[in-house]
Design a protein around this motif. Structure first.
Motif, PDB file in Angstrom:
ATOM      1  N   ARG A 105      45.392  41.685  44.390  1.00 29.97           N
ATOM      2  CA  ARG A 105      46.469  41.742  45.015  1.00 29.97           C
ATOM      3  C   ARG A 105      46.156  41.589  46.538  1.00 29.97           C
ATOM      4  NH1 ARG A 105      49.706  46.973  42.816  1.00 29.97           N
ATOM      5  NH2 ARG A 105      51.141  46.331  43.988  1.00 29.97           N
ATOM      6  N   GLN A 106      47.442  41.194  47.046  1.00 30.10           N
ATOM      7  CA  GLN A 106      47.003  40.740  48.373  1.00 30.10           C
ATOM      8  C   GLN A 106      47.493  42.430  49.495  1.00 30.10           C
ATOM      9  OE1 GLN A 106      48.258  37.382  50.274  1.00 30.10           O
ATOM     10  NE2 GLN A 106      47.441  38.047  52.528  1.00 30.10           N
ATOM     11  N   LEU A 107      46.349  42.805  50.241  1.00 27.65           N
ATOM     12  CA  LEU A 107      47.248  44.443  50.098  1.00 27.65           C
ATOM     13  C   LEU A 107      46.190  44.414  51.552  1.00 27.65           C
ATOM     14  CD1 LEU A 107      47.693  46.316  46.845  1.00 27.65           C
ATOM     15  CD2 LEU A 107      49.322  45.930  48.319  1.00 27.65           C
ATOM     16  N   ASP A 108      47.469  45.518  52.658  1.00 26.77           N
ATOM     17  CA  ASP A 108      47.040  45.889  53.867  1.00 26.77           C
ATOM     18  C   ASP A 108      46.981  47.855  53.586  1.00 26.77           C
ATOM     19  OD1 ASP A 108      45.846  46.887  56.125  1.00 26.77           O
ATOM     20  OD2 ASP A 108      47.884  45.513  57.006  1.00 26.77           O
ATOM     21  N   VAL A 109      45.756  47.480  53.645  1.00 27.04           N
ATOM     22  CA  VAL A 109      45.513  49.013  53.403  1.00 27.04           C
ATOM     23  C   VAL A 109      46.395  50.272  54.473  1.00 27.04           C
ATOM     24  CG1 VAL A 109      43.585  50.088  54.125  1.00 27.04           C
ATOM     25  CG2 VAL A 109      44.084  51.149  53.002  1.00 27.04           C
ATOM     26  N   HIS A 110      47.132  49.760  55.860  1.00 26.62           N
ATOM     27  CA  HIS A 110      47.358  50.311  56.270  1.00 26.62           C
ATOM     28  C   HIS A 110      49.210  50.501  55.902  1.00 26.62           C
ATOM     29  CE1 HIS A 110      44.297  49.581  58.670  1.00 26.62           C
ATOM     30  NE2 HIS A 110      44.197  50.898  59.615  1.00 26.62           N
ATOM     31  N   HIS A 111      49.703  49.902  55.176  1.00 27.28           N
ATOM     32  CA  HIS A 111      50.908  49.899  54.778  1.00 27.28           C
ATOM     33  C   HIS A 111      50.685  48.692  53.737  1.00 27.28           C
ATOM     34  CE1 HIS A 111      52.549  49.758  58.775  1.00 27.28           C
ATOM     35  NE2 HIS A 111      51.181  48.561  58.902  1.00 27.28           N
ATOM     36  N   LEU A 112      50.253  49.803  51.883  1.00 27.60           N
ATOM     37  CA  LEU A 112      49.947  49.575  51.156  1.00 27.60           C
ATOM     38  C   LEU A 112      52.019  48.922  50.426  1.00 27.60           C
ATOM     39  CD1 LEU A 112      47.145  51.652  49.623  1.00 27.60           C
ATOM     40  CD2 LEU A 112      46.747  49.165  49.644  1.00 27.60           C
ATOM     41  N   LYS A 113      51.387  47.840  49.380  1.00 27.24           N
ATOM     42  CA  LYS A 113      52.564  46.902  49.433  1.00 27.24           C
ATOM     43  C   LYS A 113      52.891  47.836  47.659  1.00 27.24           C
ATOM     44  CE  LYS A 113      54.165  43.029  52.196  1.00 27.24           C
ATOM     45  NZ  LYS A 113      54.203  42.001  51.947  1.00 27.24           N
ATOM     46  N   ALA A 114      52.659  49.095  47.522  1.00 30.70           N
ATOM     47  CA  ALA A 114      52.463  49.100  46.105  1.00 30.70           C
ATOM     48  C   ALA A 114      53.972  50.939  46.066  1.00 30.70           C
ATOM     49  CB  ALA A 114      51.662  50.627  45.748  1.00 30.70           C
ATOM     50  N   GLU A 115      53.466  51.343  44.736  1.00 30.17           N
ATOM     51  CA  GLU A 115      54.700  52.120  44.673  1.00 30.17           C
ATOM     52  C   GLU A 115      53.849  53.359  44.124  1.00 30.17           C
ATOM     53  OE1 GLU A 115      57.972  50.908  43.292  1.00 30.17           O
ATOM     54  OE2 GLU A 115      57.733  49.798  43.697  1.00 30.17           O
ATOM     55  N   ALA A 116      55.226  54.871  45.047  1.00 33.16           N
ATOM     56  CA  ALA A 116      54.620  55.334  44.822  1.00 33.16           C
ATOM     57  C   ALA A 116      53.933  56.136  43.721  1.00 33.16           C
ATOM     58  CB  ALA A 116      56.235  56.563  45.657  1.00 33.16           C
ATOM     59  N   ALA A 117      52.346  56.998  43.792  1.00 30.11           N
ATOM     60  CA  ALA A 117      51.951  57.951  42.326  1.00 30.11           C
ATOM     61  C   ALA A 117      51.660  56.344  42.101  1.00 30.11           C
ATOM     62  CB  ALA A 117      53.341  58.377  41.731  1.00 30.11           C
ATOM     63  N   GLU A 118      51.742  54.923  42.272  1.00 25.60           N
ATOM     64  CA  GLU A 118      50.648  53.976  41.086  1.00 25.60           C
ATOM     65  C   GLU A 118      49.766  53.922  40.797  1.00 25.60           C
ATOM     66  OE1 GLU A 118      50.830  48.943  41.407  1.00 25.60           O
ATOM     67  OE2 GLU A 118      52.474  50.547  42.913  1.00 25.60           O
ATOM     68  N   PHE A 119      49.295  54.932  41.547  1.00 24.33           N
ATOM     69  CA  PHE A 119      47.706  54.807  40.965  1.00 24.33           C
ATOM     70  C   PHE A 119      47.001  56.055  40.901  1.00 24.33           C
ATOM     71  CE2 PHE A 119      47.972  50.973  44.263  1.00 24.33           C
ATOM     72  CZ  PHE A 119      47.723  50.262  43.054  1.00 24.33           C
ATOM     73  N   SER A 120      46.101  55.962  39.765  1.00 26.22           N
ATOM     74  CA  SER A 120      45.153  57.525  39.136  1.00 26.22           C
ATOM     75  C   SER A 120      43.498  57.519  40.208  1.00 26.22           C
ATOM     76  CB  SER A 120      44.693  57.078  37.720  1.00 26.22           C
ATOM     77  OG  SER A 120      45.457  57.124  37.051  1.00 26.22           O
ATOM     78  N   THR A 157      42.556  52.531  60.770  1.00 30.06           N
ATOM     79  CA  THR A 157      43.199  53.657  61.067  1.00 30.06           C
ATOM     80  C   THR A 157      43.393  54.751  60.247  1.00 30.06           C
ATOM     81  OG1 THR A 157      43.895  52.148  62.388  1.00 30.06           O
ATOM     82  CG2 THR A 157      44.588  54.162  62.930  1.00 30.06           C
ATOM     83  N   LEU A 158      42.486  55.943  60.404  1.00 30.67           N
ATOM     84  CA  LEU A 158      42.946  56.434  59.305  1.00 30.67           C
ATOM     85  C   LEU A 158      44.326  57.187  59.299  1.00 30.67           C
ATOM     86  CD1 LEU A 158      38.904  57.986  59.790  1.00 30.67           C
ATOM     87  CD2 LEU A 158      39.694  56.912  57.666  1.00 30.67           C
ATOM     88  N   SER A 159      44.781  57.524  59.652  1.00 23.71           N
ATOM     89  CA  SER A 159      45.801  58.526  60.026  1.00 23.71           C
ATOM     90  C   SER A 159      47.387  57.927  59.241  1.00 23.71           C
ATOM     91  CB  SER A 159      46.149  59.277  61.117  1.00 23.71           C
ATOM     92  OG  SER A 159      46.857  57.390  61.970  1.00 23.71           O
ATOM     93  N   ARG A 160      47.102  56.228  59.447  1.00 23.34           N
ATOM     94  CA  ARG A 160      48.062  55.508  58.611  1.00 23.34           C
ATOM     95  C   ARG A 160      47.255  55.246  57.256  1.00 23.34           C
ATOM     96  NH1 ARG A 160      48.064  51.191  62.628  1.00 23.34           N
ATOM     97  NH2 ARG A 160      49.458  49.411  60.894  1.00 23.34           N
ATOM     98  N   ALA A 161      45.871  55.067  56.852  1.00 25.30           N
ATOM     99  CA  ALA A 161      45.494  54.480  55.883  1.00 25.30           C
ATOM    100  C   ALA A 161      46.017  55.935  54.621  1.00 25.30           C
ATOM    101  CB  ALA A 161      44.534  54.591  56.040  1.00 25.30           C
ATOM    102  N   ASP A 187      44.296  66.848  57.715  1.00 29.11           N
ATOM    103  CA  ASP A 187      45.124  66.739  58.696  1.00 29.11           C
ATOM    104  C   ASP A 187      46.270  66.484  57.780  1.00 29.11           C
ATOM    105  OD1 ASP A 187      43.916  67.626  60.701  1.00 29.11           O
ATOM    106  OD2 ASP A 187      43.798  65.740  62.250  1.00 29.11           O
ATOM    107  N   SER A 188      46.158  65.804  57.178  1.00 27.68           N
ATOM    108  CA  SER A 188      46.994  64.919  56.075  1.00 27.68           C
ATOM    109  C   SER A 188      47.426  66.672  55.134  1.00 27.68           C
ATOM    110  CB  SER A 188      46.878  64.386  54.952  1.00 27.68           C
ATOM    111  OG  SER A 188      46.115  64.327  54.219  1.00 27.68           O
ATOM    112  N   GLY A 189      47.146  67.407  54.852  1.00 27.83           N
ATOM    113  CA  GLY A 189      47.799  68.602  54.475  1.00 27.83           C
ATOM    114  C   GLY A 189      47.417  68.006  52.788  1.00 27.83           C
ATOM    115  N   SER A 190      47.238  66.408  52.323  1.00 28.03           N
ATOM    116  CA  SER A 190      47.616  66.251  50.775  1.00 28.03           C
ATOM    117  C   SER A 190      46.536  65.861  49.935  1.00 28.03           C
ATOM    118  CB  SER A 190      48.183  64.415  51.105  1.00 28.03           C
ATOM    119  OG  SER A 190      49.293  64.924  51.843  1.00 28.03           O
TER     120      SER A 190
END
Length: 388
Positions: A98-113, A125-129, A307-310
């Motif tokens: 798939r053609q994807l930019d990690v800073h703006h992933l065109k993917a569904e929420a919780a799509e991957f394990s 750019t780590l904060s965005r990624a 910092d993301s807390g995630s």
């Protein structure tokens, strides 16, 4: 897209192709051990979810080739440019791409394990990624990242310039001595894991720009062949006119010609020794201290994910794989160890003791090495984080 934008994109793709070609050459001869480390990573940290796994920044597919065959069908390869996506589809016709930019992933929420990458986090750019990785991973999903080469020098150069310092190739082995003035206070990666052994994790040296300017002038007046390249690096390391990409390019220019780099390092070492011997009476003071691009990278990644807390950090260390193999015919018989540490080669007569990191793979016959063989070892850094 404007003509200038198209030209810029084409230049970026060409630069990336050149970089991948260089990496491919540096990885020659270490594929078996590198693949063993990737496999060992999954033995220890296997994603539990049943969804697909996303590889970001797949490049020419090196990580995909190292994956165990039983895992490859779960992986979705991705790249941001059309040219690289097409290349991946040609190389791996059976794979999802798939053609994807990690800073703006065109993917569904919780799509991957799981999300995985090889030598990618250091150029993002780590904060965005990190925010995007948190969005597309399901709870409990894993991020696995391997770094088998030296990191991008742009971030560490930015930190150095902010302190009035210039990043140089390692021209003197300072051994990670924490008694070096300022070493423990530096933000540039002195200490921690990297200081366990001076080689190979302390891979750069920083020196005050104000001290290097008159030294560079001396080299220029005496006709040193690398004076112009050093002068360009100092110019791009000016805090008032700093651009990370231009500065990194100037640094690379110093290292492209191995023989020229050796001559410059030899000259800098002689100047450093002369200054150290003269002490406070030195007419041209020249201070230097070791830094670790890996340690700087680790600190940035840990901070961004924290910092993301995630995310929860599961693993952050150097890992190693080794086996006995025939010694190449062009290598002297006395050498018994060949290591490739994050892209840096180390050859010694005997195997180094107390090496940093964890040994994750040991091949057969390590204790029964005949005279015509040596111990080959590969070390890379591994990050594993879990989505909360």
């Amino acid at each position: 897209m404007t003509q200038s934008s198209k030209k810029k994109l084409k230049q970026q793709q060409h630069q990336k192709l050149q970089a991948l070609s260089t990496l491919g050459a540096q990885r020659q001869g270490v594929h078996e051990l590198s693949a063993a480390l990737v496999a060992a990573s999954f033995e220890r940290f296997m994603p539990n979810g049943q969804k697909a796994w996303l590889e970001i920044g797949s490049g020419d597919g090196q990580l995909h080739r190292w994956l165990p065959h039983t895992l490859r069908e779960r992986v979705v390869l991705s790249e941001s440019s059309t040219a690289f996506v097409q290349g991946l589809r040609r190389r791996f016709g059976e794979a999802q791409v798939r053609q994807l930019d990690v800073h703006h992933l065109k993917a569904e929420a919780a799509e991957f394990s799981a999300v995985m990458a090889l030598c990618v986090l250091d150029v993002l750019t780590l904060s965005r990624a990190v925010a995007e990785l948190a969005r597309v991973l399901e709870p409990g999903g894993l991020v696995l990242h391997w770094l088998d080469m030296a990191t991008s020098v742009e971030p560490i150069m930015a930190s150095a310039v902010a302190e009035g310092l210039v990043v140089l190739p390692k021209f003197v082995d300072l051994g990670g001595n924490s008694a070096i003035p300022g070493a423990s206070r530096s933000s540039l990666g002195v200490g921690g894991m990297a200081s366990i052994k001076g080689f190979p994790l302390l891979d750069l040296v920083v020196s005050p720009r104000a001290q290097l300017l008159p030294l560079c002038d001396l080299l220029r007046r005496t006709g040193h062949p690398q004076a112009s390249a050093l002068e360009a690096l100092l110019r791009e390391s000016d805090p008032g006119n700093f651009d990370p990409r231009r500065a990194a390019t100037a640094f690379v220019q110093l290292t492209l010609d191995v023989r020229a780099q050796f001559e410059l390092c030899k000259t800098l070492f002689a100047l450093y020794v002369a200054s150290a011997q003269a002490g406070s009476a030195a007419k041209l003071p020249f201070e230097a201290r070791p830094v670790s691009s890996l340690e700087h990278f680790r600190a940035r990644v840990r901070q961004s994910f924290s910092d993301s807390g995630s995310f929860e950090l599961l693993f952050d260390d150097v890992v190693r794989a080794r086996h006995a193999e025939p010694r190449p015919l062009n290598v002297p018989r006395g050498l018994g160890y060949h290591g490739v540490w994050l892209g840096q080669a180390l050859q010694t007569e005997v195997e180094p003791k107390e090496l940093p990191g964890e040994l994750w793979y040991a091949g057969p016959n390590l204790d029964a090495s005949p005279e015509n063989s040596w111990i080959a070892e590969v070390a890379m850094h591994c990050f594993v984080l879990r989505r909360k």
